[in-house]
Design an enzyme around this catalytic site. Structure first.
Site, PDB file in Angstrom:
ATOM      1  N   ASP A 256       0.845  -1.202   0.000  1.00 12.84           N
ATOM      2  CA  ASP A 256       0.000   0.000   0.000  1.00 12.84           C
ATOM      3  C   ASP A 256       0.880   1.251   0.000  1.00 12.84           C
ATOM      4  O   ASP A 256       1.202   1.782   1.057  1.00 12.84           O
ATOM      5  CB  ASP A 256      -0.901  -0.009   1.236  1.00 12.84           C
ATOM      6  CG  ASP A 256      -1.796   1.207   1.332  1.00 12.84           C
ATOM      7  OD1 ASP A 256      -2.018   1.843   0.292  1.00 12.84           O
ATOM      8  OD2 ASP A 256      -2.261   1.517   2.446  1.00 12.84           O
ATOM      9  N   GLU A 290      -2.348  10.812  -0.476  1.00 16.37           N
ATOM     10  CA  GLU A 290      -3.601  10.042  -0.462  1.00 16.37           C
ATOM     11  C   GLU A 290      -3.895   9.524   0.932  1.00 16.37           C
ATOM     12  O   GLU A 290      -5.057   9.456   1.347  1.00 16.37           O
ATOM     13  CB  GLU A 290      -3.512   8.870  -1.452  1.00 16.37           C
ATOM     14  CG  GLU A 290      -4.805   8.088  -1.619  1.00 16.37           C
ATOM     15  CD  GLU A 290      -5.012   6.952  -0.606  1.00 16.37           C
ATOM     16  OE1 GLU A 290      -6.116   6.375  -0.574  1.00 16.37           O
ATOM     17  OE2 GLU A 290      -4.061   6.642   0.152  1.00 16.37           O
TER      18      GLU A 290
END
Length: 458
Positions: A256, A290
Site C-alpha cells: 500500500d 492520499e
C-alpha cells in the site's frame, strides 16, 4: 481473442462512449504481454530500500516520499515522457508524544489519532464496550478503552465527553490481534489513540490508574503530484490512470501502495514507444498525500478548469494489488452486483469502465470478484464528485477472506487480505508476486485498451 464489452447508453455529453471493441486490440494485447513483473518488482524493491533509509516510511512531505518521486521521475524521463509536477499544499500532522502506561506499569504501544486534540492524563482506566452512549462509561473513568465499530468514532468521543471521560483509547477487533493502525477520527472532541486488540482487552481486564500522554501538532507542508502524459492523443479525450505514491506514517507502504505505483510505472514505460499512435492522450498520475484522505487528487480536481475536467474521459485507479492473502477485485462501477448495499453507483460510463477492467483478468483466464465502490476509499472519489466515469482494481485491504475466496484464489480464509496494512511489516516481504504479475498485466491491458479506443469522444 475478442471479448464483447458492455456498452452503456450514456446520459451526459461529457462522458465517454466506450466502444464494445476498438477495431484493433493488438496494441493493448502487446503492451499487456510486454510488461515485466520482474522489472516492476525492481521498482517495488527500490521503494522498500528508500523507506528503510528514510525513517521507515514514504510519507507525504517527508524525504521517503521525495526520494520515491525522484526515482519515478528518472524512469519516466528516460522513457521519453513529458513530466508535470503539481505542488500540493496540505496540513501535515506529527505526533511528538504518544505514550500509555498501564495500571501495572507496563508500557503499551499506542498511536495518536491524526489531527486529534492533545493532552496528558492520569487517572482510572476502564473499558466501555463500543462506547456509543454516555451510559456505557463507568463513573469516574478518565481514560476509556473502547472497541471500534457500531457507531461513528466521532460520536463515541461526544458520548465519552458527556460522561466526564477525558481521553479515548480505541482498538479494532481483528484476527490479527497485535495490529495497531493510526487514522483520523472525524468530529472528535477528545484526544484519541489506538492500541492493539490484545493490549486493549488487557487494559479492560485489569482496570486501575494509568497515564496517557498524547501531544501532536498540525503544520503547513507541501507535497507533489507527478504526472506523465503521452505526446500523442487527443487533448480533449484524456484517459487518466493513477495510483498514490505515498505511504502512511507508520510503515514503508510497499503493498500500500508501492506495488500499484510500480505497476503503473512499468505500464507507462511499455506504452512509451507508442505515444504517437494512441488516439487518446494518456495521463499517468502518481498522487501525493492520499493517505491523509485523497489530498493530492482532491487538489488536482479542484484546480482544473471546467474545460480541463470535460477533457478527462475516465479515470482508472489501483490500490494494494499484491496483498499477500489477495483477491483480484474490480470496482463495481454501475452497482449492478452490489445493489442495495447503500453505496451509489459511479458516474454514467463507470459500468463500461468496469467491463474493460475485468477483461484484463478474463484475457488471462483468471478469476476476479467485483467490489462495491465504498470498499476502497481512494483517489477515484474526487473524480466521482466531478462526474467523471471511474474504474479501479485492488487486491483486498482489511477485509476478511471468505472460504469461497480462499477456494478460488488460494490463501487463508478467516484472515485479512493484507494483515500488514499500515504496519511496519508492509515491506518487500508483504508482496504476493503472483498476484502482482497478474494485476500488472490486467492494468496494462485496461490502460492501453482505453488509449486506443477512438470512440471515446464520438
Amino acid at each position: 481473442m475478442r471479448i464483447a464489452v458492455l456498452v452503456l447508453l450514456l446520459t451526459l455529453l461529457s462522458t465517454p462512449a466506450v466502444s464494445a471493441e476498438p477495431e484493433d486490440n493488438s496494441l493493448a494485447g502487446g503492451v499487456s504481454s510486454a510488461v515485466s513483473a520482474s522489472d516492476a518488482m525492481k521498482t517495488v524493491a527500490a521503494f522498500d530500500a528508500i523507506a528503510k533509509a528514510n525513517g521507515g516510511n514514504r510519507e507525504a512531505g517527508k524525504p521517503g516520499y521525495e526520494k520515491s518521486r525522484e526515482y519515478v521521475e528518472g524512469v519516466l524521463e528516460r522513457a521519453g515522457y513529458r513530466l508535470i509536477r503539481q505542488p500540493v499544499p496540505f496540513r501535515a500532522f506529527a505526533a511528538d508524544a504518544e505514550t500509555l502506561t498501564a495500571p501495572d506499569g507496563r508500557k503499551v504501544r499506542t498511536l495518536m489519532a491524526q489531527y486529534a486534540p492533545s493532552g496528558q492524563f492520569s487517572g482510572p482506566i476502564a473499558g466501555a464496550g463500543a462506547g456509543c452512549k454516555a451510559e456505557n462509561y463507568p463513573q469516574g473513568t478518565v481514560i476509556a478503552v473502547i472497541r471500534s465499530g457500531e457507531c461513528l468514532s466521532g460520536d463515541k468521543t461526544v458520548a465519552a465527553r458527556d460522561a466526564g471521560v477525558q481521553a479515548i483509547v480505541m482498538y479494532d477487533v481483528s484476527p490479527v490481534i497485535d495490529t495497531v493502525i493510526r487514522r483520523q477520527v472525524r468530529g472528535t472532541v477528545l484526544p484519541v489513540s489506538f492500541v492493539s486488540q490484545r493490549d486493549g482487552e488487557a487494559l479492560i481486564a485489569n482496570p486501575g490508574v494509568g497515564q496517557l500522554d498524547l501531544r501532536g501538532r498540525s503544520f503547513d507542508a507541501t507535497t507533489v503530484n507527478l504526472f506523465a502524459e503521452t505526446s500523442g492523443g487527443r487533448p480533449d479525450s484524456v484517459v487518466m490512470a493513477g495510483a498514490h505514491l505515498d505511504s502512511g506514517a507508520d510503515g514503508p507502504g510497499i503493498n500500500d501502495n508501492g506495488t500499484s505505483a510500480a505497476a503503473l510505472l512499468e505500464t507507462a514505460v511499455r506504452l512509451a514507444p507508442f505515444q504517437q499512435k494512441v488516439p487518446n492522450k494518456v495521463r499517468f498520475a502518481f498522487w501525493g498525500a492520499e493517505e491523509l484522505i485523497n489530498i493530492g487528487s482532491i487538489h488536482y480536481i479542484q484546480t482544473r478548469t471546467p474545460e480541463e475536467l470535460k477533457a478527462i474521459s475516465l479515470y482508472l485507479n489501483w490500490e494494494l494489488i499484491a496483498s499477500p492473502n489477495y483477491v483480484h477485485f474490480v470496482i463495481d462501477g454501475d452497482d449492478s452486483d452490489h445493489a442495495g448495499t447503500g453505496a451509489p453507483p459511479g458516474p454514467p460510463g463507470s459500468g463500461a469502465v468496469e467491463a474493460v477492467m475485468a477483461q484484463g483478468y478474463q484475457l488471462q483466464g483468471l478469476p476476479f470478484r467485483t467490489a462495491d465502490l465504498a470498499d476502497i476509499r481512494s483517489d477515484q472519489e474526487p473524480f466521482i464528485g466531478a462526474g467523471i466515469p471511474v474504474g479501479g482494481a485492488f487486491g483486498g485491504v482489511r477485509g476478511i477472506k471468505t472460504a469461497d475466496e480462499a477456494k478460488v484464489f488460494g490463501g487463508t480464509a478467516g484472515q485479512p487480505y493484507d494483515p500488514c496494512y499500515h504496519q511496519p511489516c508492509d515491506d518487500l516481504s508483504n508482496v504476493n508476486t503472483k498476484a502482482f504479475g497478474e494485476a500488472l498485466r490486467a492494468m496494462a491491458w485496461a490502460v492501453t485498451r482505453f488509449a486506443i479506443d477512438d470512440n471515446l469522444r464520438k
